[in-house]
Design an enzyme around this catalytic site. Structure first.
Site, PDB file in Angstrom:
ATOM      1  N   THR A  36       0.841  -1.274  -0.038  1.00  0.00           N
ATOM      2  CA  THR A  36      -0.052  -0.262   0.104  1.00  0.00           C
ATOM      3  C   THR A  36       0.893   1.285  -0.180  1.00  0.00           C
ATOM      4  OG1 THR A  36      -1.789  -0.949   1.213  1.00  0.00           O
ATOM      5  CG2 THR A  36      -1.960   1.219   1.313  1.00  0.00           C
ATOM      6  N   GLU A  44       0.967   9.433  -5.569  1.00  0.00           N
ATOM      7  CA  GLU A  44       1.424  10.898  -5.659  1.00  0.00           C
ATOM      8  C   GLU A  44       2.122  11.421  -6.693  1.00  0.00           C
ATOM      9  OE1 GLU A  44       1.779  12.708  -1.263  1.00  0.00           O
ATOM     10  OE2 GLU A  44       2.878  10.861  -1.334  1.00  0.00           O
ATOM     11  N   HIS A  70      -6.742   0.096  -1.353  1.00  0.00           N
ATOM     12  CA  HIS A  70      -6.062  -0.833  -2.029  1.00  0.00           C
ATOM     13  C   HIS A  70      -6.811  -2.120  -2.086  1.00  0.00           C
ATOM     14  CE1 HIS A  70      -1.589  -2.911  -2.307  1.00  0.00           C
ATOM     15  NE2 HIS A  70      -2.615  -3.409  -3.183  1.00  0.00           N
TER      16      HIS A  70
END
Length: 130
Positions: A36, A44, A70
């Protein structure tokens, strides 16, 4: 910030899952799949690619928030593609919707908020712990 950034713009990155991306704590692998933490990093990064062409010389993008889910695992050697789509632009705040996919389909979804600020201000904030 330079003009031209518009809702609907997209940017993508593709990465092959490596052991460095496995879920791990204190160097111990918990399970040999895409973590994750790595997914958030790539979300990002894809979002950052949208703002890069629009930053003025004295500006930088700063993470403001990340929310994500996730959904499915992705093993070593799997190709993961993360695509960010600009969904909202308010002054210096940029919001992107992000999807992560591998060969089998959707493995993650999320939203990334970036704030474009003068580098000088970001540096001051880091020094003072503001």
């Amino acid at each position: 910030m330079k003009s031209g950034m518009m809702v609907g713009q997209t940017a993508s990155i593709t990465a092959a899952v490596t052991p460095e991306m496995f879920a791990q704590f204190d160097g111990e692998v918990v399970h040999p799949v895409y973590s994750t933490v790595s997914m958030v990093y790539h979300m990002e990064w894809a979002s950052r690619k949208i703002i890069l062409p629009y930053l003025e010389e004295g500006e930088e993008g700063m993470g403001g928030a990340v929310s994500m889910k996730h959904i499915a695992p992705s093993g070593e050697g799997t190709s993961v593609t993360i695509t960010a789509t600009l969904t909202e632009l308010r002054s210096n705040v940029v919001i992107t919707k992000v999807e992560a996919r591998n060969e089998n389909g959707l493995i993650g979804v999320g939203e990334v908020k970036q704030v474009i600020l003068p580098k000088e201000k970001i540096n001051r904030m880091g020094q003072k712990g503001e």
